[in-house]
Design a protein around this motif. Structure first.
Motif, PDB file in Angstrom:
ATOM      1  N   GLU A 295      17.633  47.182  52.607  1.00  0.00           N
ATOM      2  CA  GLU A 295      16.641  48.161  53.072  1.00  0.00           C
ATOM      3  C   GLU A 295      15.333  48.024  52.308  1.00  0.00           C
TER       4      GLU A 295
ATOM      5  N   GLU B  88      16.406  52.966  61.376  1.00  0.00           N
ATOM      6  CA  GLU B  88      16.600  54.043  60.392  1.00  0.00           C
ATOM      7  C   GLU B  88      15.734  53.816  59.168  1.00  0.00           C
TER       8      GLU B  88
ATOM      9  N   GLN C 124      12.105  55.978  57.830  1.00  0.00           N
ATOM     10  CA  GLN C 124      12.032  56.634  56.522  1.00  0.00           C
ATOM     11  C   GLN C 124      11.102  55.943  55.540  1.00  0.00           C
TER      12      GLN C 124
END
Lengths: 308, 273
Positions: free
Chosen positions: A224, A254, A258
Motif C-alpha cells: 500500500e 481502497e 485513503q
C-alpha cells in the motif's frame, strides 16, 4: 514457472526435513523429482481435495511444513472451507500451490480458469498471497513461502514463461518490484500478466506517456505504501491482473480512497461473466482486453476522456 | 476392573451436570449431543488418551479431535475436570468475552482443532496419523464423529485415504444416536449398513454400546489393531442420555433447559449410583 517452483522446492527440502509435498493426483512430469528424492515426504492424496487440504492441516499440526499442489481452482474452491477453518484460522504453515492461475488453461474452459482465486484467498485470516510473474519471482516467493509460519497461497502460471527479471531483484514479502520509472502514470501488475504489461509500457512511452511499472509478486499483504506514494505523484494508477472482480483493482481503490493523492484508477481486469467460447490463452486474453495493444488503447482512451 | 469403571462413570456424570449448567446458563443449544457423548469422553480422558496440562504441546501426546464441534460444552467440561483450565471458567461458556465459544475452539487449552462445520475432523486426524506413521511417532489420534456428520462426503474421502495408507494409529468413533439436526438418520439419509461401509473402506470395525464404559474401554484397548487398519468404533448411543425427558428427543438438539428443567435433570443425575 512450475519447474522453477519444483526445483526451488527440492532445494528447500534438502535443507528442511519437515517439508512435505501433497498433490491432488496432478503433477505428471513436474513433481517426479521431488517424489523420487523425498518419497517419505510426498503423498498423492488422489482426486479428493477436501481431504487433501485437511490432511495437510493435520501434517502441519504435527509440526511439518506442507506444500499442497494441484491445478486451476481445484485446490482452492472445492476445499475452501478446509483452507479457511483448518489451515488459515489455525495459522498452520501450509502453502496451497496452484498451476494455471488466470486463463492459462485456455481451451480447457471455464472450469479450469483461476480467475476468482486472489479474491477468495486474500480475505482469509493470516493468509499471505503470492502471484509471481516469471521464473525468477517464482523462485523468490517459493523460498519465502517455506519460511512463513502461517498459511500461504501461491498462484503460478504454467510453463514456458519468459524470464522478465534479467537479474534477481531485491525481493521482500509485501513489497512491489519496480521494473521501470516513468512520469505521471504508474502500472501495477500482479502475476503472469507482466509480460504484456511491459510491452504496453514500451508502447505508452513511444506515445508520450512513459509509465512506471511495478510487479507485485506479493498480492497480499499489498504494498500500500508504494501505491499511495505513486498516487501522490501520478495522474493515474493502472492496475492489471488476469483476474476478475475483488482483486488488485479493488484493493488499490481502497488505498487510493485513503491516500490523499490525486491519482485516479484505471482498472484492467477480466469481466465477471466468462466467455462462452473456446480459445487459447493468448486468444482469451485478447478477447477480454488483456493483450498489450488492448491495454494501451484502454489507457489512452481513458486519459483522453478525462482530459475533455 | 470395577474400580476404574466407577471413576470414569463418576466423571461422565460430572460432564453431564457441567454441560447442563453451561447450556442452561448460556441459553445455548446441543445438550442432547453432550449427553450422548459424555460416556465416550469420560473413558477417553480417564483411561485412554495420553494427554495432560503439563504436556500440552508435547510432540508425542495423543490427539483428540471433536469433529462434531457442537458437543463443545461436554469437551470443555472434561478438559476442565482434567485440569486444563479452572472448572469455574465453565460458567463463562458461550458468553460475551469468553474463550469457550459455542463450538470447539483451539484457543482453549487442550482443544486440538476448532470445529463446528461438520466433516473436517477425520481428514485432519488422517494427516496427524500419517505424520505419526511416517515419522515413527508413538501418538494415537482419535476423532469423534456424529452420525449426521457422515452425510458429508469429505469423511468418505478421508476414510478412503486412511484405509489405503493403513493408518493404524487412527481411531474414529461414531456417536450413533440415530438423530440428526432435522430428523432421524433413517428418515434423512440412512447410513445403514454402516459397519459394512467402513469395512469396505478397509477399516477395522467394532460395534459397542457407547454408554457401557467396559465396552468402550476394551474396544479402545485393542487399538492399534494388528491388521494394519485404521479403527472405527460404531458407538450406539442415546441422544439426551441420562436425563429421561431428553432421551431420544430431537428437540434437545436446540432447546435450553429452563430453571425447573435444569433442577429436575440434575436431581436425576445426582440420584444415579
Amino acid at each position: 514457472m512450475r519447474l522453477a517452483f519444483v526445483n526451488s522446492l527440492c532445494k528447500l527440502a534438502e535443507k528442511d526435513d519437515r517439508l512435505w509435498l501433497v498433490c491432488g493426483d496432478l503433477g505428471y512430469g513436474v513433481l517426479d523429482e521431488f517424489a523420487r528424492r523425498f518419497p517419505n515426504r510426498f503423498i498423492n492424496a488422489g482426486v479428493a481435495e477436501q481431504n487433501m487440504a485437511g490432511v495437510a492441516a493435520g501434517l502441519a499440526q504435527a509440526g511439518q511444513r506442507v506444500f499442497v499442489y494441484s491445478i486451476a481452482n481445484f485446490p482452492v474452491m472445492r476445499c475452501m472451507e478446509q483452507i479457511r477453518n483448518d489451515i488459515a484460522y489455525h495459522r498452520l504453515p501450509v502453502c496451497v500451490v496452484t498451476v494455471g492461475g488466470g486463463l492459462v488453461y485456455g481451451g480447457h474452459g471455464y472450469s479450469h480458469h483461476g480467475v476468482e482465486d486472489l479474491a477468495m484467498m486474500h480475505v482469509l485470516p493470516n493468509m499471505t498471497v503470492f502471484a509471481p510473474a516469471d521464473p525468477v519471482e517464482t523462485r523468490l516467493v517459493t523460498e519465502a513461502a517455506a519460511s512463513i509460519d502461517g498459511p500461504v497461497y501461491l498462484r503460478l502460471g504454467r510453463g514456458g514463461e519468459a524470464t522478465l527479471h534479467k537479474q534477481a531483484p531485491a525481493f521482500a514479502v509485501g513489497k512491489a518490484l519496480c521494473l521501470r520509472k516513468g512520469a505521471t502514470l504508474a502500472l501495477f501488475s500482479t502475476g503472469g500478466i507482466l509480460e504484456p504489461v511491459l510491452s504496453a509500457a514500451e508502447a505508452l512511452t513511444v506515445l508520450g506517456h512513459p509509465p512506471s511499472v511495478y510487479s507485485l509478486p506479493t498480492f497480499f499483504p499489498l504494498d500500500e505504501e508504494t501505491i499511495a506514494a505513486e498516487s501522490r505523484r501520478c495522474q493515474a494508477i493502472v492496475t492489471i491482473e488476469e483476474h476478475g472482480r475483488g482483486g488488485l483493482a479493488a484493493l488499490t481503490a481502497e488505498v487510493l480512497a485513503q491516500s490523499g493523492g490525486g491519482a485516479r484508477l484505471i482498472p484492467i481486469r477480466l469481466p465477471r461473466e466468462p466467455l462462452a467460447e473456446s480459445g487459447s490463452h493468448a486468444y482469451l486474453r485478447e478477447r477480454q482486453g488483456l493483450s498489450a495493444a488492448a491495454m494501451v488503447q484502454h489507457i489512452q482512451t481513458t486519459l483522453a476522456a478525462w482530459a475533455k | 476392573m470395577p474400580g476404574e469403571s466407577d471413576h470414569s462413570v463418576a466423571l461422565a456424570n460430572r460432564i453431564r451436570m457441567h454441560s447442563l449448567r453451561m447450556i442452561h446458563t448460556a441459553q445455548a443449544s446441543h445438550i442432547g449431543t453432550c449427553l450422548s457423548i459424555a460416556d465416550l469422553l469420560a473413558v477417553l480422558y480417564h483411561d485412554f488418551l495420553r494427554v495432560s496440562p503439563a504436556t500440552l504441546n508435547a510432540e508425542d501426546r495423543d490427539r483428540f479431535i471433536l469433529s462434531k464441534g457442537h458437543g463443545a460444552a461436554a469437551l470443555y467440561a472434561v478438559l476442565a475436570e482434567r485440569g486444563f483450565f479452572p472448572i469455574a471458567e465453565l460458567d463463562s461458556y458461550n458468553r460475551d468475552g469468553s474463550r469457550l465459544t459455542g463450538h470447539a475452539s483451539h484457543h482453549v487449552p487442550g482443544v486440538e482443532l476448532s470445529t463446528g462445520s461438520l466433516g473436517h475432523g477425520l481428514s485432519v486426524g488422517a494427516g496427524l496419523a500419517l505424520a505419526a506413521k511416517r515419522l515413527n511417532l508413538p501418538y494415537r489420534t482419535v476423532v469423534l464423529l456424529s452420525d449426521g456428520e457422515l452425510d458429508e462426503g469429505s469423511n468418505w474421502e478421508a476414510a478412503l485415504f486412511a484405509g489405503h495408507h493403513q493408518l493404524d494409529r487412527l481411531v474414529a468413533i461414531v456417536d450413533y444416536n440415530k438423530i440428526q439436526s432435522y430428523g432421524s438418520v433413517r428418515e434423512v439419509l440412512d447410513l445403514e449398513p454402516l459397519t459394512d461401509k467402513w469395512r469396505a473402506f478397509r477399516w477395522y470395525v467394532t460395534e459397542i454400546d457407547g454408554h457401557q464404559h467396559d465396552q468402550i474401554r476394551s474396544a479402545l484397548n485393542r487399538i492399534p489393531s494388528d491388521s494394519s487398519q485404521p479403527s472405527v468404533l460404531i458407538a450406539h448411543t442415546v441422544k439426551g442420555k441420562g436425563v429421561s425427558y431428553m432421551e431420544h428427543q430431537l428437540a434437545w438438539h436446540y432447546k435450553s433447559p429452563s430453571q425447573e428443567q435444569l433442577r429436575s435433570a440434575l436431581a436425576e443425575l445426582e440420584a444415579q449410583p
